[in-house]
Write a protein that holds these residues in place. Structure first.
Motif, PDB file in Angstrom:
ATOM      1  N   GLU A  50      94.620  60.306  38.800  1.00 33.55           N
ATOM      2  CA  GLU A  50      93.680  61.234  39.787  1.00 33.55           C
ATOM      3  C   GLU A  50      92.352  60.685  40.041  1.00 33.55           C
ATOM      4  O   GLU A  50      91.648  61.473  39.813  1.00 33.55           O
ATOM      5  N   LEU A  51      92.236  59.517  40.375  1.00 33.17           N
ATOM      6  CA  LEU A  51      90.704  58.881  40.818  1.00 33.17           C
ATOM      7  C   LEU A  51      90.293  59.663  41.997  1.00 33.17           C
ATOM      8  O   LEU A  51      91.304  59.741  42.954  1.00 33.17           O
ATOM      9  N   SER A  52      89.208  59.943  42.197  1.00 31.25           N
ATOM     10  CA  SER A  52      88.579  60.424  43.340  1.00 31.25           C
ATOM     11  C   SER A  52      87.390  59.586  43.836  1.00 31.25           C
ATOM     12  O   SER A  52      87.182  58.554  43.356  1.00 31.25           O
ATOM     13  N   ASP A  53      86.841  60.010  44.962  1.00 32.27           N
ATOM     14  CA  ASP A  53      85.711  59.067  45.613  1.00 32.27           C
ATOM     15  C   ASP A  53      84.807  58.771  44.559  1.00 32.27           C
ATOM     16  O   ASP A  53      83.873  57.595  44.609  1.00 32.27           O
ATOM     17  N   VAL A  54      84.363  59.941  43.564  1.00 31.90           N
ATOM     18  CA  VAL A  54      83.170  59.814  42.854  1.00 31.90           C
ATOM     19  C   VAL A  54      83.568  58.686  41.751  1.00 31.90           C
ATOM     20  O   VAL A  54      82.748  58.338  41.137  1.00 31.90           O
ATOM     21  N   ASP A  55      84.957  58.311  41.375  1.00 35.53           N
ATOM     22  CA  ASP A  55      85.110  57.374  40.497  1.00 35.53           C
ATOM     23  C   ASP A  55      85.132  56.004  40.787  1.00 35.53           C
ATOM     24  O   ASP A  55      85.046  55.201  40.001  1.00 35.53           O
ATOM     25  N   LEU A  56      84.641  55.820  42.362  1.00 36.86           N
ATOM     26  CA  LEU A  56      84.825  54.469  42.623  1.00 36.86           C
ATOM     27  C   LEU A  56      83.702  53.516  41.890  1.00 36.86           C
ATOM     28  O   LEU A  56      83.792  52.364  41.759  1.00 36.86           O
ATOM     29  N   GLU A  57      82.512  54.133  41.836  1.00 37.43           N
ATOM     30  CA  GLU A  57      81.531  53.392  41.264  1.00 37.43           C
ATOM     31  C   GLU A  57      81.456  53.065  39.866  1.00 37.43           C
ATOM     32  O   GLU A  57      80.805  52.248  39.256  1.00 37.43           O
ATOM     33  N   GLN A  58      82.466  53.527  39.117  1.00 37.68           N
ATOM     34  CA  GLN A  58      82.672  53.294  37.737  1.00 37.68           C
ATOM     35  C   GLN A  58      82.929  52.048  37.289  1.00 37.68           C
ATOM     36  O   GLN A  58      82.094  51.341  36.378  1.00 37.68           O
ATOM     37  N   ASN A  59      83.887  51.346  38.083  1.00 38.49           N
ATOM     38  CA  ASN A  59      84.272  49.905  37.791  1.00 38.49           C
ATOM     39  C   ASN A  59      84.901  49.452  38.993  1.00 38.49           C
ATOM     40  O   ASN A  59      85.828  48.989  39.063  1.00 38.49           O
ATOM     41  N   TYR A  60      84.036  49.269  40.129  1.00 46.39           N
ATOM     42  CA  TYR A  60      84.337  48.699  41.537  1.00 46.39           C
ATOM     43  C   TYR A  60      84.041  47.168  41.538  1.00 46.39           C
ATOM     44  O   TYR A  60      82.847  47.003  41.379  1.00 46.39           O
ATOM     45  N   LYS A  61      85.040  46.198  41.236  1.00 40.54           N
ATOM     46  CA  LYS A  61      84.685  44.769  40.917  1.00 40.54           C
ATOM     47  C   LYS A  61      85.112  43.804  41.940  1.00 40.54           C
ATOM     48  O   LYS A  61      84.574  42.844  41.974  1.00 40.54           O
ATOM     49  N   THR A  62      86.053  44.266  42.966  1.00 41.18           N
ATOM     50  CA  THR A  62      86.483  43.113  43.854  1.00 41.18           C
ATOM     51  C   THR A  62      85.277  42.751  44.665  1.00 41.18           C
ATOM     52  O   THR A  62      84.590  43.475  45.238  1.00 41.18           O
ATOM     53  N   HIS A  63      85.634  41.470  45.332  1.00 42.42           N
ATOM     54  CA  HIS A  63      84.706  40.933  46.411  1.00 42.42           C
ATOM     55  C   HIS A  63      85.385  40.696  47.550  1.00 42.42           C
ATOM     56  O   HIS A  63      84.759  40.285  48.538  1.00 42.42           O
ATOM     57  N   CYS A  64      86.647  41.211  47.531  1.00 42.30           N
ATOM     58  CA  CYS A  64      87.346  40.865  48.693  1.00 42.30           C
ATOM     59  C   CYS A  64      88.186  42.613  49.080  1.00 42.30           C
ATOM     60  O   CYS A  64      87.504  43.433  49.488  1.00 42.30           O
ATOM     61  N   ASP A  65      89.453  42.642  48.834  1.00 40.45           N
ATOM     62  CA  ASP A  65      90.219  44.013  49.203  1.00 40.45           C
ATOM     63  C   ASP A  65      90.349  44.663  47.925  1.00 40.45           C
ATOM     64  O   ASP A  65      90.439  44.149  46.804  1.00 40.45           O
TER      65      ASP A  65
END
Length: 301
Positions: free
Chosen positions: A257-272
């Motif tokens: 149940e990840l939401s918009d606010v969770d994206l910054e927790q561990n967003y690591k991709t340099h592409c898609d």
């Protein structure tokens, strides 16, 4: 690029040899991320059923080291693929090799078993199509909503003039709202062309938000593609996902149940954006559940 590819392949080989893909280790799959008790129970039921099947096979002697099936249960055949995007790199990896069975020499890209042409580089008179028509590897073609039916026929004739069965995989990527508008015409065009292709669904690229993707949209497109193939007397043969074993937070939704606010927790991709470990399991279980339901509905009363 070559260094990182070789390092990755060597790492994958090492973890496969360590038993990573052994079906006997199903209990090591963690379902603790599933917040819904009902969903967790459904997933656990599938795992228990697999374990029961393995116990039965062991009892009857089908699951022993000397059995031809032993390798299938303990490991997997892994084939490598990538988009043939940077033609200078692909050219460096292309070799004239003899077919061990026929002795005939052909051009092969030895950097992968399978390469695909992207939706943005599939122009009929483009350099990518010219390169792909000259190699003997099985190839894929991304098919989006901008692909015209007649264009698809011409493209298939260029890259596979002998209509070799299974040579070409079509990887559809429309977005969940566009499947019914484009897939039926593309299926019809392929049938009219006389080509026999492998149909695959990429439900990630057509359902993009700003640096993220939505799990529900991904699954909705996949279900619509399965349904559309069935109603048009065709069949979906595979799926194309971007995923990682890491606990990234790049796609929204799933049993975590990840939401918009969770994206910054561990967003690591340099592409898609990629599905994480838990969301990848979600996809596998939901696909299994869908086909189980379909099989049960087809059983005679």
């Amino acid at each position: 690029a070559y260094f990182h590819s070789a390092a990755t392949l060597n790492y994958v080989r090492s973890i496969l040899n360590s038993g990573f893909a052994d079906l006997h280790n199903l209990n090591e799959w963690s379902l603790n991320h599933v917040r819904s008790k009902g969903t967790r129970q459904e997933y656990q039921t599938i795992v228990d059923r697999l374990l029961d099947s393995l116990d039965f096979m062991k009892t009857i002697g089908a699951d022993v080291p000397s059995s031809p099936m032993s390798y299938s249960l303990n490991s997997v055949d892994l084939f490598m693929s990538h988009e043939g995007l940077i033609l200078e790199y692909e050219q460096c990896m292309t070799r004239l090799l003899k077919d061990p069975e026929t002795g005939i020499s052909n051009w092969y890209n030895v950097g992968a078993h399978f390469l695909w042409i992207g939706d943005r580089t599939r122009q009929l008179d483009g350099a990518h199509v010219e390169y792909f028509r000259g190699i003997r590897n099985p190839i894929g073609i991304k098919v989006g909503s901008s692909m015209k039916a007649d264009e698809l026929k011409k493209l298939l004739n260029i890259v596979n003039p002998n209509k070799e069965i299974g040579k070409v995989t079509l990887i559809t990527r429309y977005g969940c709202d566009n499947v019914e508008n484009f897939l039926p015409d593309h299926i019809k065009a392929v049938k009219e062309s006389g080509h026999i292709v492998v149909w695959t669904c990429d439900p990630m690229h057509g359902n993009s938000g700003v640096k993220t993707r939505y799990f529900n949209s991904i699954m909705e497109e996949l279900y619509k593609v399965i349904k559309t193939h069935k109603s048009n007397e065709s069949q979906l043969n595979g799926v194309h996902f971007e995923l990682t074993g890491e606990g990234v937070t790049e796609c929204i939704g799933g049993s975590m149940e990840l939401s918009d606010v969770d994206l910054e927790q561990n967003y690591k991709t340099h592409c898609d954006p990629r599905l994480n470990y838990e969301q990848s399991l979600d996809v596998a279980f939901l696909i299994a559940k869908h086909y189980e339901k379909e099989r049960n509905e087809s059983l005679p009363l």
